[in-house]
Design a protein around this motif. Structure first.
Motif, PDB file in Angstrom:
ATOM      1  N   ALA A 163      -8.317  -4.234  -1.602  1.00  0.00           N
ATOM      2  CA  ALA A 163      -8.052  -2.866  -2.037  1.00  0.00           C
ATOM      3  C   ALA A 163      -6.569  -2.615  -2.239  1.00  0.00           C
ATOM      4  O   ALA A 163      -6.153  -1.993  -3.220  1.00  0.00           O
ATOM      5  N   LEU A 164      -5.742  -3.100  -1.316  1.00  0.00           N
ATOM      6  CA  LEU A 164      -4.304  -2.848  -1.382  1.00  0.00           C
ATOM      7  C   LEU A 164      -3.619  -3.647  -2.478  1.00  0.00           C
ATOM      8  O   LEU A 164      -2.567  -3.239  -2.982  1.00  0.00           O
ATOM      9  N   ALA A 165      -4.196  -4.781  -2.849  1.00  0.00           N
ATOM     10  CA  ALA A 165      -3.531  -5.692  -3.790  1.00  0.00           C
ATOM     11  C   ALA A 165      -3.342  -5.079  -5.172  1.00  0.00           C
ATOM     12  O   ALA A 165      -2.469  -5.525  -5.926  1.00  0.00           O
ATOM     13  N   ILE A 166      -4.130  -4.067  -5.502  1.00  0.00           N
ATOM     14  CA  ILE A 166      -3.960  -3.453  -6.824  1.00  0.00           C
ATOM     15  C   ILE A 166      -3.102  -2.192  -6.755  1.00  0.00           C
ATOM     16  O   ILE A 166      -3.020  -1.440  -7.718  1.00  0.00           O
ATOM     17  N   ARG A 167      -2.473  -1.982  -5.603  1.00  0.00           N
ATOM     18  CA  ARG A 167      -1.523  -0.884  -5.406  1.00  0.00           C
ATOM     19  C   ARG A 167      -2.126   0.486  -5.723  1.00  0.00           C
ATOM     20  O   ARG A 167      -1.618   1.230  -6.570  1.00  0.00           O
ATOM     21  N   PRO A 168      -3.197   0.874  -5.035  1.00  0.00           N
ATOM     22  CA  PRO A 168      -3.780   2.191  -5.289  1.00  0.00           C
ATOM     23  C   PRO A 168      -2.918   3.292  -4.677  1.00  0.00           C
ATOM     24  O   PRO A 168      -2.136   3.053  -3.762  1.00  0.00           O
ATOM     25  N   GLU A 169      -3.082   4.494  -5.189  1.00  0.00           N
ATOM     26  CA  GLU A 169      -2.433   5.650  -4.583  1.00  0.00           C
ATOM     27  C   GLU A 169      -3.241   6.144  -3.384  1.00  0.00           C
ATOM     28  O   GLU A 169      -2.688   6.744  -2.465  1.00  0.00           O
ATOM     29  N   MET A 170      -4.547   5.882  -3.436  1.00  0.00           N
ATOM     30  CA  MET A 170      -5.439   6.431  -2.422  1.00  0.00           C
ATOM     31  C   MET A 170      -6.405   5.363  -1.942  1.00  0.00           C
ATOM     32  O   MET A 170      -6.980   4.620  -2.736  1.00  0.00           O
ATOM     33  N   LEU A 171      -6.565   5.304  -0.619  1.00  0.00           N
ATOM     34  CA  LEU A 171      -7.506   4.388   0.009  1.00  0.00           C
ATOM     35  C   LEU A 171      -8.670   5.216   0.541  1.00  0.00           C
ATOM     36  O   LEU A 171      -8.477   6.169   1.301  1.00  0.00           O
ATOM     37  N   ILE A 172      -9.897   4.852   0.121  1.00  0.00           N
ATOM     38  CA  ILE A 172     -11.104   5.568   0.508  1.00  0.00           C
ATOM     39  C   ILE A 172     -11.916   4.628   1.395  1.00  0.00           C
ATOM     40  O   ILE A 172     -12.315   3.545   0.970  1.00  0.00           O
ATOM     41  N   LEU A 173     -12.149   5.035   2.639  1.00  0.00           N
ATOM     42  CA  LEU A 173     -12.755   4.150   3.636  1.00  0.00           C
ATOM     43  C   LEU A 173     -14.066   4.741   4.139  1.00  0.00           C
ATOM     44  O   LEU A 173     -14.072   5.837   4.707  1.00  0.00           O
ATOM     45  N   ASP A 174     -15.164   4.016   3.937  1.00  0.00           N
ATOM     46  CA  ASP A 174     -16.473   4.480   4.370  1.00  0.00           C
ATOM     47  C   ASP A 174     -16.852   3.788   5.667  1.00  0.00           C
ATOM     48  O   ASP A 174     -17.458   2.721   5.666  1.00  0.00           O
ATOM     49  N   GLU A 175     -16.455   4.366   6.781  1.00  0.00           N
ATOM     50  CA  GLU A 175     -16.710   3.844   8.118  1.00  0.00           C
ATOM     51  C   GLU A 175     -16.426   2.341   8.188  1.00  0.00           C
ATOM     52  O   GLU A 175     -17.308   1.542   8.506  1.00  0.00           O
ATOM     53  N   PRO A 176     -15.196   1.931   7.901  1.00  0.00           N
ATOM     54  CA  PRO A 176     -14.905   0.507   7.742  1.00  0.00           C
ATOM     55  C   PRO A 176     -14.994  -0.310   9.019  1.00  0.00           C
ATOM     56  O   PRO A 176     -15.156  -1.526   8.965  1.00  0.00           O
ATOM     57  N   PHE A 177     -14.888   0.341  10.194  1.00  0.00           N
ATOM     58  CA  PHE A 177     -14.875  -0.415  11.453  1.00  0.00           C
ATOM     59  C   PHE A 177     -16.143  -0.198  12.274  1.00  0.00           C
ATOM     60  O   PHE A 177     -16.217  -0.611  13.430  1.00  0.00           O
ATOM     61  N   GLY A 178     -17.138   0.439  11.671  1.00  0.00           N
ATOM     62  CA  GLY A 178     -18.332   0.811  12.422  1.00  0.00           C
ATOM     63  C   GLY A 178     -19.138  -0.360  12.950  1.00  0.00           C
ATOM     64  O   GLY A 178     -19.823  -0.241  13.964  1.00  0.00           O
ATOM     65  N   ALA A 179     -19.082  -1.519  12.271  1.00  0.00           N
ATOM     66  CA  ALA A 179     -19.891  -2.667  12.676  1.00  0.00           C
ATOM     67  C   ALA A 179     -19.130  -3.652  13.560  1.00  0.00           C
ATOM     68  O   ALA A 179     -19.663  -4.713  13.892  1.00  0.00           O
ATOM     69  N   LEU A 180     -17.914  -3.305  13.943  1.00  0.00           N
ATOM     70  CA  LEU A 180     -17.065  -4.248  14.673  1.00  0.00           C
ATOM     71  C   LEU A 180     -17.090  -3.965  16.179  1.00  0.00           C
ATOM     72  O   LEU A 180     -17.347  -2.849  16.607  1.00  0.00           O
ATOM     73  N   ASP A 181     -16.786  -5.000  16.953  1.00  0.00           N
ATOM     74  CA  ASP A 181     -16.688  -4.817  18.398  1.00  0.00           C
ATOM     75  C   ASP A 181     -15.447  -3.991  18.735  1.00  0.00           C
ATOM     76  O   ASP A 181     -14.535  -3.837  17.915  1.00  0.00           O
ATOM     77  N   ALA A 182     -15.399  -3.467  19.947  1.00  0.00           N
ATOM     78  CA  ALA A 182     -14.367  -2.503  20.338  1.00  0.00           C
ATOM     79  C   ALA A 182     -12.959  -3.078  20.219  1.00  0.00           C
ATOM     80  O   ALA A 182     -12.036  -2.397  19.746  1.00  0.00           O
ATOM     81  N   ILE A 183     -12.751  -4.323  20.639  1.00  0.00           N
ATOM     82  CA  ILE A 183     -11.411  -4.910  20.610  1.00  0.00           C
ATOM     83  C   ILE A 183     -10.949  -5.125  19.175  1.00  0.00           C
ATOM     84  O   ILE A 183      -9.821  -4.766  18.803  1.00  0.00           O
ATOM     85  N   THR A 184     -11.834  -5.688  18.331  1.00  0.00           N
ATOM     86  CA  THR A 184     -11.478  -5.910  16.922  1.00  0.00           C
ATOM     87  C   THR A 184     -11.231  -4.583  16.223  1.00  0.00           C
ATOM     88  O   THR A 184     -10.318  -4.457  15.403  1.00  0.00           O
ATOM     89  N   LYS A 185     -12.035  -3.572  16.561  1.00  0.00           N
ATOM     90  CA  LYS A 185     -11.867  -2.257  15.949  1.00  0.00           C
ATOM     91  C   LYS A 185     -10.479  -1.688  16.252  1.00  0.00           C
ATOM     92  O   LYS A 185      -9.793  -1.196  15.347  1.00  0.00           O
ATOM     93  N   GLU A 186     -10.051  -1.771  17.500  1.00  0.00           N
ATOM     94  CA  GLU A 186      -8.733  -1.241  17.866  1.00  0.00           C
ATOM     95  C   GLU A 186      -7.615  -2.009  17.167  1.00  0.00           C
ATOM     96  O   GLU A 186      -6.621  -1.419  16.727  1.00  0.00           O
ATOM     97  N   GLU A 187      -7.753  -3.328  17.054  1.00  0.00           N
ATOM     98  CA  GLU A 187      -6.747  -4.131  16.360  1.00  0.00           C
ATOM     99  C   GLU A 187      -6.626  -3.706  14.902  1.00  0.00           C
ATOM    100  O   GLU A 187      -5.520  -3.552  14.369  1.00  0.00           O
ATOM    101  N   LEU A 188      -7.767  -3.506  14.241  1.00  0.00           N
ATOM    102  CA  LEU A 188      -7.741  -3.133  12.830  1.00  0.00           C
ATOM    103  C   LEU A 188      -7.284  -1.685  12.626  1.00  0.00           C
ATOM    104  O   LEU A 188      -6.670  -1.363  11.617  1.00  0.00           O
TER     105      LEU A 188
END
Length: 271
Positions: A163-188
């Protein structure tokens, strides 16, 4: 249904993203089903806004309209004063399920996006952009692995880098960390905040995690239940940046804000 939030026509030109009187309805065998009703929201450039609400309240539908995947039934969405009619490279969406092509490597998934948006750039420049963004999310060593060889957190890093590689003005995130474990979620979460500060992006993000919303957002937009969901309340988050999770958890104001969100979701609009 009357909404709490109306826009001042004299101020609309000052906002990066403007959602003005937007509703979304679908025809069904039993008549019209109204998903969203009369949504008004202004998002400033560089602001981090989280949407929170129960499942079925139309959060993803709203994000899809901002991304240009679907059109409002009435009302208008505009970015930089221009109506949103279709998807565009100024808005990039990151999904919970990563949406990576399984037959391509991490590098190739990002390269495909860069090539589609910047077909006139030289191959060398495109390679440089891909390498820079793999490094940005800490995946240089995994560049040539396919999604099946990556953990959930690594897949989401690839999706964010793409997503970032095309240099957008706006990032739209649909629950991007919902499927991750707690530690990985905090890191991201921390990595996302670092990227957001560096690139000065505007972020609109869905989450079901109250603590995540309070940690990440400048404002938390709380949605009422569907059908005909609308914005029920907006919470301004006063904590200065950069934020430290440990300091927030020691702040009494944090628990006051958290209780306000809990009261909204489970008392005022509990299922």
């Amino acid at each position: 249904m009357e909404t709490l939030y109306r826009l001042d026509p004299q101020l609309t030109a000052t906002h990066h993203l403007l959602i003005n009187g937007v509703s979304k309805a679908y025809p069904t065998a039993n008549g019209t089903h109204v998903v969203l009703a009369d949504i008004h929201l202004e998002v400033h450039r560089g602001e981090f806004v989280c949407l929170i609400g129960h499942s079925g309240c139309g959060k993803t539908t709203l994000l899809n309209m901002v991304a240009g995947f679907t059109a409002p039934s009435c009302g208008e969405i505009s970015l930089n004063g221009m109506p949103v009619r279709q998807p565009g490279p100024d808005r990039m969406m990151v999904f919970q399920n990563y949406a990576l092509l399984p037959w391509l490597t991490a590098y190739q998934n990002i390269e495909l996006a860069v090539k589609s948006v910047y077909p006139h750039k030289t191959r060398q420049r495109r390679r440089q952009i891909v390498a820079e963004h793999l490094e940005l999310v800490g995946l240089t060593a995994a560049a040539h692995k396919r999604p099946s060889q990556l953990s959930g957190g690594m897949k989401q890093r690839v999706a964010i880098a793409r997503a970032l590689a095309i240099r957008p003005e706006m990032l739209i995130l649909d629950e991007p960390f919902g499927a991750l474990d707690a530690i990985t979620k905090e890191e991201l979460q921390d990595e996302l905040l670092k990227i957001w500060r560096t690139h000065k992006l505007t972020v609109l993000m869905i989450t079901h995690d109250i603590d995540e919303a309070l940690y990440l957002a400048d404002r938390v937009v709380m949605m009422t239940n569907g059908p005909a969901a609308h914005i029920g309340d907006i919470l301004n988050i006063p904590f200065p940046r950069p934020r430290r999770r440990s300091q927030l958890l020691e702040d009494p104001q944090y628990y006051d804000l958290r209780n306000q969100v809990v009261d909204f979701l489970y008392t005022r609009f509990g299922h």
